[in-house]
Design a protein around this motif. Sequence first.
Motif, short mmCIF file in Angstrom:
data_model
loop_
_atom_site.label_atom_id
_atom_site.label_comp_id
_atom_site.label_asym_id
_atom_site.label_seq_id
_atom_site.Cartn_x
_atom_site.Cartn_y
_atom_site.Cartn_z
N GLN A 166 -7.29 4.03 0.43
CA GLN A 166 -6.22 2.74 0.88
C GLN A 166 -5.90 2.94 2.05
O GLN A 166 -5.57 1.85 2.85
CB GLN A 166 -5.08 3.05 0.12
N HIS A 167 -5.56 4.04 2.62
CA HIS A 167 -4.81 4.31 4.11
C HIS A 167 -5.92 5.16 4.79
O HIS A 167 -5.38 6.08 5.87
CB HIS A 167 -3.64 5.39 3.81
N ARG A 224 -5.44 5.94 8.76
CA ARG A 224 -4.33 4.83 9.36
C ARG A 224 -3.60 5.39 10.54
O ARG A 224 -3.25 4.51 11.15
CB ARG A 224 -3.44 5.16 8.04
N ARG A 227 1.61 1.96 14.56
CA ARG A 227 2.62 0.93 14.41
C ARG A 227 3.28 0.53 15.89
O ARG A 227 3.38 -0.34 16.24
CB ARG A 227 3.64 1.18 13.30
N TYR A 283 4.32 -6.48 12.74
CA TYR A 283 3.79 -5.98 11.63
C TYR A 283 2.83 -6.38 10.82
O TYR A 283 1.80 -5.70 10.59
CB TYR A 283 5.17 -5.99 10.71
N MET A 284 2.49 -7.66 10.64
CA MET A 284 1.74 -8.37 9.96
C MET A 284 0.14 -7.91 10.91
O MET A 284 -0.91 -7.94 10.14
CB MET A 284 1.81 -9.80 9.97
N TRP A 296 -0.35 -5.54 12.71
CA TRP A 296 -0.74 -4.12 12.51
C TRP A 296 -1.41 -3.94 11.24
O TRP A 296 -2.52 -3.37 10.80
CB TRP A 296 0.55 -3.42 12.76
N ARG A 297 -0.83 -4.53 10.20
CA ARG A 297 -1.34 -4.40 8.84
C ARG A 297 -2.60 -4.87 8.70
O ARG A 297 -3.55 -4.41 7.83
CB ARG A 297 -0.42 -5.03 7.72
N ASN A 298 -3.07 -6.04 9.20
CA ASN A 298 -4.22 -6.66 9.22
C ASN A 298 -5.29 -5.91 9.83
O ASN A 298 -6.26 -5.81 9.23
CB ASN A 298 -4.29 -8.18 9.83
N LEU A 317 -5.28 -2.78 10.30
CA LEU A 317 -5.29 -1.35 9.55
C LEU A 317 -6.43 -1.99 8.28
O LEU A 317 -7.34 -1.24 7.97
CB LEU A 317 -4.09 -1.08 8.88
N LYS A 318 -6.32 -3.06 7.61
CA LYS A 318 -7.01 -3.33 6.55
C LYS A 318 -8.47 -3.48 6.85
O LYS A 318 -9.52 -2.80 6.29
CB LYS A 318 -6.52 -4.64 5.85
#
Length: 193
Positions: free
Chosen positions: A62-63, A66, A71, A81-82, A84-86, A88-89
Amino acid sequence: MSTKFEQAIALIDEKNSKDQNQEIIDGVSYPKELVYSRRMTDCLLNFKSDASEALQIAARAQHICRWEIPRKDYPMDKPGYMSWRNELKKMHVGLAGDILKQVGYDEEFIARVQFLISKKSFKKDADSQTLEDVVCLVFLQYYFEDFASKHSDEKLIDIVKKTWNKMSETGHKKALELSYSDKSLNLIKQALA
């Protein structure tokens, strides 16, 4: 001879053991993402003891790595934030895919694990929902107290509401069985009121 599954878990752990960020547990320092990934596995197996291999690998990865996309490299607002999350995924999906290919899983299995990690359909796909429940439970059990100490009650109530909305009824029941400080439990109750 270890199985493909055991090799995959070992390679994920090997990657996560390189995290320079540390977490202290009982006076011993461990790589932060290695701790997180093992907590994900423990929580998953406690929550759904018959979890599929794909789901177990997705939880463990999952991470993965990471820390490699910090961030702080993105604007400190919601679009940042979005983004960064994208990113990461994409990285988690790619690294997991590489490991699974390396140990000999077929394309269909790899695609399933990558689909789960990307969390695109967690309200429609049972395993995706289970993974989302586990992510939320691990946050509430291990990270909420520290997170709560750094944010206002208003923000925390909002976070709990958002977390709760992502979870299933089974996840809600499990979350309410966790132990919290009086302050955190009070915030959770306010969020659910």
